[in-house]
Design a protein around this motif. Structure first.
Motif: not given
Ligand code: ADP
Ligand code: MG
Length: 297
Positions: A245, A208, A240
């Motif tokens: 994930k 990610t 989010g």
């Molecule tokens: P991808 O495009 O790889 O699926 P996402 O944007 O859907 O990535 O998900 C990752 C995002 O989740 C991170 O960039 C961050 O903004 C958010 N996030 C929310 N809570 C957390 C957390 N506890 N730790 C890390 N990231 C988090």
């Protein structure tokens, strides 16, 4: 660089290779599923770096499976074609026209781009989607959102056949439905989790654009049990895009995947760092399996 420094450099390289031996032995013959997200993909150089890591994994006897996303590329094509989407509760509705574009972009442009990058690095890759050999069969996840699929049946024999032939499968998260001529778009994380679960993979690496799962103080947690993850979702520490994930990770562990790692795909050699060095990378979610490596050192 002075000659003496240069020697030191090569000595360090040799040491790194030597220290990788226990990890190479541990992962030989194992199955590692790698989710390569649309946001982690970056430019040509990042793509070539990723492909090199995958080819190296295959070279040392790992059976890698690449599952990719492509959200940004889908949005770009929808814009170009002037297809406007309806939104329900902030989520895009995948109607018939949209899912056609999704299939076109993912199985065409994005899938072949990755296949080509792996071939360019000297590996052998074959691109497929969930439709090929009925690899992934879906039902609608939420009928209000249209053709967004929830995998209900997996047929992974074709992947074992490709492993046996030394071929790296590259999978677009598009699937067939229960009805004739039905197409579903599947979230890339969800698809990677379902494939890893069906293969009982040794590792699922979710690449990610963040260094890992962070706690309330913003520090990356290197090791988590499923219970700890559930608590962090419940108290809002995980939010989010990290929710689907980590939920994928939980389900994959439940289905027998030995460990799921959420890591930063923008870092050079992220996969190698995680698999073949003492350092590891990102956040590992697993039950209680003892490890050959202490993490987070
Ligand atoms: P991808 O495009 O790889 O699926 P996402 O944007 O859907 O990535 O998900 C990752 C995002 O989740 C991170 O960039 C961050 O903004 C958010 N996030 C929310 N809570 C957390 C957390 N506890 N730790 C890390 N990231 C988090
Ligand atoms: Mg996401």
């Amino acid at each position: 660089m002075r000659k003496q420094d240069m020697n030191r450099d090569w000595i360090a390289t040799a040491r790194t290779l030597s220290e990788a031996l226990p990890y190479l032995q541990r992962y030989a013959g194992s199955i590692v599923v790698v989710k390569f997200g649309g946001n982690a993909m970056g430019d040509d150089e990042a793509m070539a770096d990723f492909a090199r890591d995958i080819v190296l994994m295959r070279q040392v006897g790992v059976n890698p499976v690449v599952v990719h996303g492509g959200g940004p590329m889908i949005n770009e094509m929808l814009d170009k074609l002037g297809i406007e989407s309806e939104f329900v509760r902030g989520k895009r509705v995948t109607d018939k026209k949209t899912v056609e574009v999704v299939e076109m972009v993912l199985t065409g442009l994005v899938n072949k781009r990755i296949v080509q990058a792996i071939m360019d690095e000297g590996g052998r890759a074959v691109g497929l989607s969930g439709k090929d050999d009925d690899l992934m069969v879906c039902v609608a996840d939420d009928p209000e959102l249209g053709f967004v699929g929830k995998p209900v049946e997996m047929n992974v024999q074709v992947l074992h056949d490709l492993f046996a032939a030394g071929i790296i499968p590259v999978i677009a998260p598009v699937a067939t439905g229960m009805n004739e001529n039905e197409t579903f778009n599947v979230n890339g994380d969800t698809a990677a989790g379902a494939i890893a679960g069906a293969l009982k993979a040794d590792r699922l690496l979710l690449l990610t654009n963040i260094t890992g799962v962070k706690n309330k103080d913003g520090e990356v947690i290197t090791q988590m049990t499923p219970t700890e993850v559930r608590d962090m979702i419940a108290d809002g520490t995980i939010a989010g895009g990290m929710i689907p994930k980590t939920e994928t990770a939980l389900q994959a562990v439940e289905e027998g995947v030995r460990g799921v790692v959420i890591l930063d795909g923008r870092v050079a050699n992220a996969c190698l760092l995680e698999l073949f060095t003492e350092h590891g990378a990102g956040s590992m979610i697993r039950s209680t399996e003892p490890s050959v490596k202490p993490r987070g050192a």
